[in-house]
Enzyme design. Structure first.
Site, short mmCIF file in Angstrom:
data_model
loop_
_atom_site.label_atom_id
_atom_site.label_comp_id
_atom_site.label_asym_id
_atom_site.label_seq_id
_atom_site.Cartn_x
_atom_site.Cartn_y
_atom_site.Cartn_z
N CYS A 178 0.81 -1.22 0.00
CA CYS A 178 0.00 0.00 0.00
C CYS A 178 0.85 1.28 0.00
O CYS A 178 0.53 2.23 -0.71
CB CYS A 178 -0.95 0.00 1.19
SG CYS A 178 -1.57 -1.62 1.64
N LYS A 209 -5.69 3.70 7.47
CA LYS A 209 -5.72 4.58 8.63
C LYS A 209 -4.79 5.77 8.49
O LYS A 209 -4.77 6.67 9.33
CB LYS A 209 -5.35 3.80 9.91
CG LYS A 209 -6.19 2.57 10.13
CD LYS A 209 -7.66 2.86 10.15
CE LYS A 209 -8.50 1.60 10.09
NZ LYS A 209 -8.40 0.82 8.85
N CYS A 239 -5.41 -1.01 -2.02
CA CYS A 239 -6.39 -1.95 -2.55
C CYS A 239 -7.20 -1.26 -3.66
O CYS A 239 -7.62 -0.11 -3.51
CB CYS A 239 -7.29 -2.45 -1.44
SG CYS A 239 -6.38 -3.48 -0.27
N GLU A 269 -11.98 -5.47 11.71
CA GLU A 269 -12.83 -5.56 10.51
C GLU A 269 -13.18 -7.03 10.27
O GLU A 269 -12.33 -7.91 10.43
CB GLU A 269 -12.08 -5.00 9.30
CG GLU A 269 -11.87 -3.50 9.38
CD GLU A 269 -11.16 -2.95 8.15
OE1 GLU A 269 -10.64 -3.74 7.35
OE2 GLU A 269 -11.12 -1.72 8.01
N SER A 308 -14.39 -4.01 6.50
CA SER A 308 -13.50 -3.53 5.45
C SER A 308 -14.35 -2.84 4.39
O SER A 308 -15.53 -3.17 4.21
CB SER A 308 -12.77 -4.72 4.84
OG SER A 308 -12.28 -4.38 3.57
FE1 FES Z 1 -3.63 -1.22 2.61
FE2 FES Z 1 -5.95 -2.19 1.56
S1 FES Z 1 -5.04 -0.24 1.28
S2 FES Z 1 -4.63 -3.12 3.02
#
Ligand code: FES
Length: 546
Positions: free
Chosen positions: A43, A118, A188, A438, A462
């Site tokens: 990420c 976060k 993601c 989550e 999520s």
């Molecule tokens: Fe990092 Fe989905 S944006 S786990």
């Protein structure tokens, strides 16, 4: 007097000379560049490179950049494990650590580079506390993966586990998908929490429209990062500090953006926390009211079929601004950090010919109501339903009660949940979990098995989660909320139109159960999680620790 000219700051100057700074560098505005780089997940992998480009832009515009780092916790890597308890807690640590660096080093302005879920809310909370001119740079989404002739994201990965449990996929299929679902750096790849927060940064006015949309691995991202370095110097000149940017009007627009792009339920927690830090009144019911007026116009997963990269190609959040302005759904009395107006952003938006990702408000992807806030005998202080633009419905069924995520996941895997059940997962709240885990392993398994159930929890979801999911139930079970009193077989009723979540049990019986209830053992005794349990508030107030 600058540090370069103050006779008593000679010891401090000696350390700055040691870093290669000149007297002239010390006289220039000092720009903090807060990166949330970690090497533990895709990420935020590009943040160090982006920070270098931001620094170059700052230097070119006459400032002295100073980079520093904070933490980030991967939601995907910790999902379904005890490590997920650290996720929401990390928002507070990110906020506190950026704030501390700002207070210690007294930056004149700050750029915060954010990515995973976060990091954006944590950074905004800190910038709001520091209240120096600030720009947020979202590092960008991952490209979708490709598997068996279709685009896939992490959502497909989680739902594959449910499909495996009903024999639709083999373990070899799942392993093969895992090798193809995530092709490189970035967050993601659809409208999950990180991209929802990127939209919020844009619509709040803290991030320049058109920058966050650029995928993490696109060559244009580095150029955009240099531009952000220049924008922060301009923001400093215009005194565009968060207290001028984050207002009732910009929070309204941020909520509209969540609704219009079918965003994550986590945004409710984060918007409440941001508003609190900014000193702007915002109640959980305000979010329901605004969401109720806005249809989903961007067909990005999970509300639609497209990826975040598709949204970028189609025209990005700037095109969404144009659609929403055309329909009169945005407040225009806002300050954007790059000095533009919303009308200018809309006017400059480019639309890819023939694109089908961003629709109009008159012919949307889905009707109004991405999220809804329910209250009732099971959630007197509120809870959040991921409505996803579905038409109004009533769902009534017998409760299947689980204390904690693991027990529920095991029951689903053992095929013990059936159509019509209301699955209750409790003691997963901010204090009881702790950390409001989550429930993606559960929602992924339920969707994968094709079950028609409702899921009710004091934990979170999520952004990937979909189906009939209700989270953030407050008060949480650990603090004696009615969720603690539910027993297997009790009837639970969800009424989306009436905005209610009710437990149909005789009040006298509930009173007996309440008297017999005792708080479980403290979930943790030591360390950061124990501090969190002692200080965290209700999900209905954003689960903040002050
Ligand atoms: Fe990092 Fe989905 S944006 S786990």
């Amino acid at each position: 007097m600058s540090i370069a000219d103050d006779p008593d700051r000679a010891p401090a100057r000696s350390h700055l000379y040691a870093m290669g700074l000149t007297d002239e560098d010390m006289r220039r505005p000092k720009i903090g560049i807060a990166s949330t780089w970690t090497g533990t997940m895709p990420c935020n992998l590009t943040h160090r490179e982006l920070a270098a480009h931001v620094a170059e832009g700052v230097r070119q515009a006459g400032g002295t950049p100073m980079e520093f780092n904070t933490i980030a916790v991967s939601d995907n890597l910790t999902m379904g494990t005890p490590g997920m308890r650290a996720s929401l807690v990390s928002r507070e640590v990110i906020a506190d650590s950026i704030e501390l660096m700002g207070r210690a080093h007294q930056f004149d302005a700050i750029v915060a580079i954010v990515g995973c879920d976060k990091t954006a809310p944590g950074a905004i909370m800190a910038l709001s506390r520091l209240d120096v001119p600030s720009v947020v740079l979202y590092s960008g989404s991952m490209m979708p993966g490709r598997w068996r002739d279709r685009d896939v994201t992490i959502q497909d990965m989680w739902e594959a586990l449910g499909e495996r449990s009903v024999g639709k996929l083999t373990q070899d299929d799942v392993d093969d998908l895992a090798r193809h679902a995530c092709p490189g750096a970035g967050t993601c790849a659809a409208q999950y929490t990180a991209n929802t927060m990127s939209g919020i940064c844009d619509f709040l006015g803290l991030a320049p429209f058109g920058v966050g949309d650029i995928p993490a691995v696109a060559p244009a991202k580095n150029d955009a990062a240099r531009l952000v370095g220049e924008i922060v110097m301009d923001a400093l000149a215009r005194d565009a500090r968060p207290s001028r940017v984050i207002t009732e009007a910009s929070l309204h627009n941020a909520i509209v953006s969540v609704a219009a792009m079918g965003g994550s339920t986590n945004s409710v927690l984060h918007l409440l926390a941001i508003a609190r830090e900014a000193g702007v009144p915002l109640a959980i019911d305000d979010i329901d009211r605004i969401c109720h007026q806005v249809p989903i116009v961007a067909g990005v997963k999970p509300a639609g079929p497209h990826s975040a990269a598709d949204l970028w190609r189609a025209g990005g959040t700037s095109l969404v601004v144009r659609r929403l302005l055309d329909a009169g759904l945005l407040r225009e009395d806002v300050v954007l950090v790059d000095g533009r107006t919303l009308a200018e952003v809309a006017g400059e938006a480019r639309e890819e010919p023939g694109q089908e990702v961003v629709r109009t408000v008159a012919a949307p992807v889905k009707g109004p109501g991405a999220l809804a806030v329910l209250r009732g005998s099971l959630a007197p202080d509120g809870c959040v339903l991921k409505l996803g633009g579905k038409p109004d419905f009533v769902f009534s069924g017998p409760a299947r009660v689980f204390d904690g995520e693991e027990a529920c996941f095991a029951a689903i895997q053992a095929r013990q949940i059936i159509d019509g059940d209301v699955v209750i997962v409790r003691y997963e709240g901010p204090a009881g979990g702790p950390g409001m885990r989550e429930m993606l392993s559960i929602t992924g398994a339920l969707v994968g098995q094709g079950l028609d159930v409702a899921l009710v929890t004091d934990g979170r979801f999520s952004g990937v989660s979909h189906g009939l999911v209700i989270g953030h139930v407050a008060p949480e079970a650990y603090r004696g909320g009615p969720l603690a009193l539910v027993q297997n077989g009790d009837t639970v009723v969800v009424d989306s139109a009436a905005r209610t979540l009710d437990l149909r049990v005789d009040p006298a019986e509930l009173d007996l159960r309440a008297r017999a209830w005792s708080r479980p053992e403290r979930p943790v005794e030591r360390g950061v999680l124990a501090k969190y349990v002692a200080t965290v508030g209700s999900a209905s107030d954003g689960a903040v620790t002050i």
